[in-house]
Design a protein around this motif. Structure first.
Motif, short mmCIF file in Angstrom:
data_model
loop_
_atom_site.label_atom_id
_atom_site.label_comp_id
_atom_site.label_asym_id
_atom_site.label_seq_id
_atom_site.Cartn_x
_atom_site.Cartn_y
_atom_site.Cartn_z
N ILE A 1 0.83 -1.20 0.00
CA ILE A 1 0.00 0.00 0.00
C ILE A 1 0.87 1.26 0.00
O ILE A 1 0.62 2.21 -0.75
CB ILE A 1 -0.96 -0.01 1.20
CG1 ILE A 1 -2.02 -1.09 1.00
CG2 ILE A 1 -1.61 1.35 1.40
CD1 ILE A 1 -2.88 -1.36 2.22
N MET A 2 1.91 1.27 0.82
CA MET A 2 2.79 2.44 0.88
C MET A 2 3.52 2.66 -0.45
O MET A 2 3.63 3.79 -0.92
CB MET A 2 3.80 2.31 2.02
CG MET A 2 3.21 2.44 3.39
SD MET A 2 2.39 4.01 3.64
CE MET A 2 0.73 3.46 3.99
N VAL A 3 4.00 1.59 -1.06
CA VAL A 3 4.67 1.72 -2.36
C VAL A 3 3.68 2.23 -3.41
O VAL A 3 4.02 3.08 -4.24
CB VAL A 3 5.31 0.38 -2.79
CG1 VAL A 3 5.76 0.42 -4.23
CG2 VAL A 3 6.47 0.03 -1.87
N GLY A 4 2.44 1.75 -3.35
CA GLY A 4 1.41 2.23 -4.28
C GLY A 4 1.12 3.71 -4.09
O GLY A 4 0.98 4.45 -5.07
N LEU A 5 1.04 4.14 -2.83
CA LEU A 5 0.80 5.55 -2.56
C LEU A 5 1.95 6.43 -3.03
O LEU A 5 1.74 7.51 -3.59
CB LEU A 5 0.55 5.77 -1.07
CG LEU A 5 -0.78 5.25 -0.53
CD1 LEU A 5 -0.82 5.40 0.98
CD2 LEU A 5 -1.94 5.98 -1.16
N ILE A 6 3.17 5.96 -2.82
CA ILE A 6 4.34 6.72 -3.27
C ILE A 6 4.35 6.82 -4.79
O ILE A 6 4.59 7.88 -5.36
CB ILE A 6 5.63 6.08 -2.74
CG1 ILE A 6 5.73 6.29 -1.22
CG2 ILE A 6 6.86 6.67 -3.44
CD1 ILE A 6 6.83 5.49 -0.55
N GLY A 7 4.08 5.71 -5.47
CA GLY A 7 4.03 5.72 -6.93
C GLY A 7 2.96 6.64 -7.46
O GLY A 7 3.16 7.39 -8.43
N THR A 8 1.79 6.61 -6.82
CA THR A 8 0.70 7.49 -7.23
C THR A 8 1.07 8.96 -7.02
O THR A 8 0.79 9.80 -7.86
CB THR A 8 -0.57 7.15 -6.44
OG1 THR A 8 -0.90 5.78 -6.66
CG2 THR A 8 -1.73 8.03 -6.85
N MET A 9 1.72 9.25 -5.91
CA MET A 9 2.12 10.63 -5.62
C MET A 9 3.11 11.14 -6.66
O MET A 9 3.01 12.28 -7.12
CB MET A 9 2.73 10.71 -4.22
CG MET A 9 2.87 12.09 -3.71
SD MET A 9 1.25 12.79 -3.43
CE MET A 9 1.63 14.50 -3.54
N ILE A 10 4.05 10.30 -7.05
CA ILE A 10 5.02 10.69 -8.08
C ILE A 10 4.33 10.91 -9.42
O ILE A 10 4.61 11.88 -10.12
CB ILE A 10 6.14 9.64 -8.18
CG1 ILE A 10 6.99 9.67 -6.90
CG2 ILE A 10 7.02 9.90 -9.41
CD1 ILE A 10 7.97 8.54 -6.78
N PHE A 11 3.38 10.03 -9.76
CA PHE A 11 2.64 10.17 -11.01
C PHE A 11 1.85 11.48 -11.03
O PHE A 11 1.88 12.22 -12.03
CB PHE A 11 1.70 8.98 -11.21
CG PHE A 11 0.81 9.12 -12.41
CD1 PHE A 11 1.31 8.91 -13.67
CD2 PHE A 11 -0.52 9.46 -12.26
CE1 PHE A 11 0.50 9.03 -14.79
CE2 PHE A 11 -1.35 9.59 -13.35
CZ PHE A 11 -0.83 9.38 -14.62
N VAL A 12 1.15 11.77 -9.94
CA VAL A 12 0.35 13.00 -9.86
C VAL A 12 1.26 14.23 -9.93
O VAL A 12 0.92 15.23 -10.58
CB VAL A 12 -0.50 13.00 -8.57
CG1 VAL A 12 -1.13 14.35 -8.31
CG2 VAL A 12 -1.56 11.92 -8.65
N LEU A 13 2.42 14.17 -9.30
CA LEU A 13 3.36 15.29 -9.36
C LEU A 13 3.83 15.53 -10.80
O LEU A 13 3.87 16.67 -11.26
CB LEU A 13 4.57 15.04 -8.46
CG LEU A 13 5.68 16.09 -8.52
CD1 LEU A 13 5.17 17.45 -8.06
CD2 LEU A 13 6.87 15.66 -7.71
N MET A 14 4.16 14.47 -11.51
CA MET A 14 4.61 14.62 -12.89
C MET A 14 3.49 15.22 -13.77
O MET A 14 3.75 16.09 -14.61
CB MET A 14 5.05 13.27 -13.47
CG MET A 14 6.30 12.71 -12.85
SD MET A 14 7.68 13.82 -13.10
CE MET A 14 8.38 13.83 -11.48
N GLU A 15 2.25 14.75 -13.56
CA GLU A 15 1.13 15.30 -14.32
C GLU A 15 0.93 16.78 -14.01
O GLU A 15 0.69 17.58 -14.91
CB GLU A 15 -0.15 14.53 -14.00
CG GLU A 15 -0.18 13.13 -14.56
CD GLU A 15 -0.22 13.12 -16.07
OE1 GLU A 15 -1.00 13.89 -16.66
OE2 GLU A 15 0.56 12.34 -16.66
N ARG A 16 1.04 17.15 -12.75
CA ARG A 16 0.86 18.55 -12.37
C ARG A 16 1.96 19.43 -12.95
O ARG A 16 1.70 20.55 -13.39
CB ARG A 16 0.84 18.67 -10.83
CG ARG A 16 0.59 20.05 -10.35
CD ARG A 16 -0.82 20.51 -10.68
NE ARG A 16 -0.97 21.91 -10.28
CZ ARG A 16 -1.56 22.82 -11.03
NH1 ARG A 16 -2.09 22.51 -12.19
NH2 ARG A 16 -1.65 24.05 -10.62
#
Length: 75
Positions: free
Chosen positions: A45-60
């Motif tokens: 779950i933590m790795v998934g959240l970190i990956g999602t956060m990085i993806f959202v940052l790149m999109e932003r």
């Protein structure tokens, strides 16, 4: 051009803080006495959240570079 960099500071700082929180929480999960499946699930779950956060940052960051400061304009 420099204006875009100033607008990127807040998302980057928030992303770093959230990622640090997830890493520390993941370390805490593995340090506690729990069954192995709980530790694995928490780690995933933590790795998934970190990956999602990085993806959202790149999109932003892409949105800011293109000049779309307001996400609501898409809706």
């Amino acid at each position: 051009m420099k204006l875009h960099y100033k607008k990127m500071i807040a998302p980057i700082v928030i992303s770093i803080l959230v990622i640090c929180y997830c890493v520390l929480y993941g370390i805490l999960i593995f340090a506690m006495e729990m069954p192995a499946w709980v530790k694995i699930a928490g780690g995933v779950i933590m790795v998934g959240l970190i990956g999602t956060m990085i993806f959202v940052l790149m999109e932003r960051m892409k949105e800011i570079r293109k000049g779309e400061e307001d996400d609501l304009s898409q809706y």
